[in-house]
Design an enzyme around this catalytic site. Structure first.
Site, PDB file in Angstrom:
ATOM      1  N   ASN A  45      -5.177   9.137   0.129  1.00  0.00           N
ATOM      2  CA  ASN A  45      -3.900   9.295  -0.568  1.00  0.00           C
ATOM      3  C   ASN A  45      -4.102   9.650  -2.035  1.00  0.00           C
ATOM      4  O   ASN A  45      -5.064   9.231  -2.675  1.00  0.00           O
ATOM      5  CB  ASN A  45      -3.008   8.053  -0.409  1.00  0.00           C
ATOM      6  CG  ASN A  45      -3.667   6.763  -0.838  1.00  0.00           C
ATOM      7  OD1 ASN A  45      -4.868   6.580  -0.701  1.00  0.00           O
ATOM      8  ND2 ASN A  45      -2.862   5.841  -1.368  1.00  0.00           N
ATOM      9  N   GLU A  47      -1.736   9.823  -5.576  1.00  0.00           N
ATOM     10  CA  GLU A  47      -0.448   9.436  -6.167  1.00  0.00           C
ATOM     11  C   GLU A  47      -0.167  10.212  -7.452  1.00  0.00           C
ATOM     12  O   GLU A  47      -1.079  10.745  -8.077  1.00  0.00           O
ATOM     13  CB  GLU A  47      -0.445   7.923  -6.420  1.00  0.00           C
ATOM     14  CG  GLU A  47      -0.593   7.145  -5.122  1.00  0.00           C
ATOM     15  CD  GLU A  47      -0.520   5.630  -5.302  1.00  0.00           C
ATOM     16  OE1 GLU A  47      -0.623   5.142  -6.452  1.00  0.00           O
ATOM     17  OE2 GLU A  47      -0.358   4.952  -4.271  1.00  0.00           O
ATOM     18  N   CYS A  56       0.326  10.976   1.269  1.00  0.00           N
ATOM     19  CA  CYS A  56      -0.426  10.004   2.070  1.00  0.00           C
ATOM     20  C   CYS A  56      -1.759  10.595   2.548  1.00  0.00           C
ATOM     21  O   CYS A  56      -1.901  11.807   2.707  1.00  0.00           O
ATOM     22  CB  CYS A  56       0.362   9.620   3.318  1.00  0.00           C
ATOM     23  SG  CYS A  56       1.899   8.778   2.987  1.00  0.00           S
ATOM     24  N   GLU A  58      -2.992  10.599   5.482  1.00  0.00           N
ATOM     25  CA  GLU A  58      -2.871  11.323   6.753  1.00  0.00           C
ATOM     26  C   GLU A  58      -2.524  12.790   6.510  1.00  0.00           C
ATOM     27  O   GLU A  58      -3.068  13.691   7.139  1.00  0.00           O
ATOM     28  CB  GLU A  58      -1.776  10.697   7.630  1.00  0.00           C
ATOM     29  CG  GLU A  58      -2.061   9.289   8.101  1.00  0.00           C
ATOM     30  CD  GLU A  58      -1.537   8.209   7.162  1.00  0.00           C
ATOM     31  OE1 GLU A  58      -1.591   8.389   5.927  1.00  0.00           O
ATOM     32  OE2 GLU A  58      -1.067   7.179   7.679  1.00  0.00           O
ATOM     33  N   CYS A  89       3.451   6.605   7.912  1.00  0.00           N
ATOM     34  CA  CYS A  89       4.880   6.643   7.553  1.00  0.00           C
ATOM     35  C   CYS A  89       5.589   7.721   8.380  1.00  0.00           C
ATOM     36  O   CYS A  89       4.960   8.525   9.075  1.00  0.00           O
ATOM     37  CB  CYS A  89       5.036   6.907   6.059  1.00  0.00           C
ATOM     38  SG  CYS A  89       4.777   8.643   5.602  1.00  0.00           S
ATOM     39  N   CYS A  92       4.494  11.421   7.750  1.00  0.00           N
ATOM     40  CA  CYS A  92       3.210  11.760   8.375  1.00  0.00           C
ATOM     41  C   CYS A  92       3.347  11.864   9.886  1.00  0.00           C
ATOM     42  O   CYS A  92       2.728  12.725  10.516  1.00  0.00           O
ATOM     43  CB  CYS A  92       2.151  10.736   7.999  1.00  0.00           C
ATOM     44  SG  CYS A  92       1.710  10.842   6.246  1.00  0.00           S
TER      45      CYS A  92
HETATM   46  N1  THU Z   1       0.062   5.536   2.229  1.00  0.00           N
HETATM   47  C1  THU Z   1      -0.795   6.320   2.952  1.00  0.00           C
HETATM   48  O1  THU Z   1      -1.590   7.072   2.389  1.00  0.00           O
HETATM   49  N2  THU Z   1      -0.748   6.241   4.301  1.00  0.00           N
HETATM   50  C2  THU Z   1      -0.010   5.331   4.999  1.00  0.00           C
HETATM   51  O2  THU Z   1      -0.102   5.281   6.209  1.00  0.00           O
HETATM   52  C3  THU Z   1       0.891   4.416   4.284  1.00  0.00           C
HETATM   53  C4  THU Z   1       1.056   4.679   2.832  1.00  0.00           C
HETATM   54  C5  THU Z   1      -0.048   5.564   0.766  1.00  0.00           C
HETATM   55  C6  THU Z   1       1.044   6.225   0.009  1.00  0.00           C
HETATM   56  C7  THU Z   1       0.931   5.530  -1.345  1.00  0.00           C
HETATM   57  O3  THU Z   1      -0.077   6.161  -2.100  1.00  0.00           O
HETATM   58  C8  THU Z   1       0.449   4.135  -1.005  1.00  0.00           C
HETATM   59  O4  THU Z   1      -0.096   4.221   0.293  1.00  0.00           O
HETATM   60  C9  THU Z   1       1.522   3.059  -1.033  1.00  0.00           C
HETATM   61  O5  THU Z   1       2.597   3.420  -0.254  1.00  0.00           O
END
Ligand code: THU
Length: 137
Positions: A45, A47, A56, A58, A89, A92
């Site tokens: 991920n 941000e 994310c 995925e 989520c 994804c």
């Molecule tokens: N996130 C993912 O990368 N994958 C998931 O399956 C759940 C959430 C990330 C997005 C964000 O950077 C952090 O987790 C918190 O939501």
């Protein structure tokens, strides 16, 4: 060399997780996609200070694989420090339904990589919207 198995893919996702860029949530996630021919493509991920732009693990893995010309995904592993492993989520799940509809999804807690839960993309997003119907109005 033998094709990667479930444990190998989870290990690849755990390694990818180390490259997560998550200064806001501090929640690091790694993902690894397995192609039919046995190739692994990873992502983590990323941000943004504009939080909604976050992507994310995925989707990073999927976009990485697709733009490297890979198709025919058979599995994805996702790893984070979360009880039972992180669940993808909705966004994804949508992308997976479109580009990896037949894949299984393995999730694991980064503290217990040998405990792997299995889901299917189909099961995670039933009745998915996967193509835009023609509209000639
Ligand atoms: N996130 C993912 O990368 N994958 C998931 O399956 C759940 C959430 C990330 C997005 C964000 O950077 C952090 O987790 C918190 O939501």
């Amino acid at each position: 060399m033998a094709k990667p198995n479930k444990r190998d893919l989870v290990r690849a996702a755990a390694k990818a997780r180390q490259r997560a860029v998550a200064p806001y949530s501090k929640f690091k996630v790694g993902a690894a996609l397995l192609t039919k021919s046995g190739q692994i493509v990873t992502g983590a991920n990323v941000e943004s200070a504009s939080y909604g732009l976050t992507c994310c693990a995925e989707r990073v893995a999927l976009f990485n694989a697709l733009t490297a010309g890979k198709r025919d995904f058979v599995a994805m592993a996702v790893v984070a420090r979360a009880p039972g492993g992180p669940m993808p989520c909705g966004a994804c799940r949508q992308l997976l339904a479109e580009y990896a509809p037949h894949a299984v999804v393995w999730v694991a807690d980064s503290r217990a990589l040998r405990t792997i839960e299995e889901y299917s993309v189909r099961g995670l997003l039933p009745a998915a919207f996967v193509e835009v119907p023609e509209d000639s109005d």
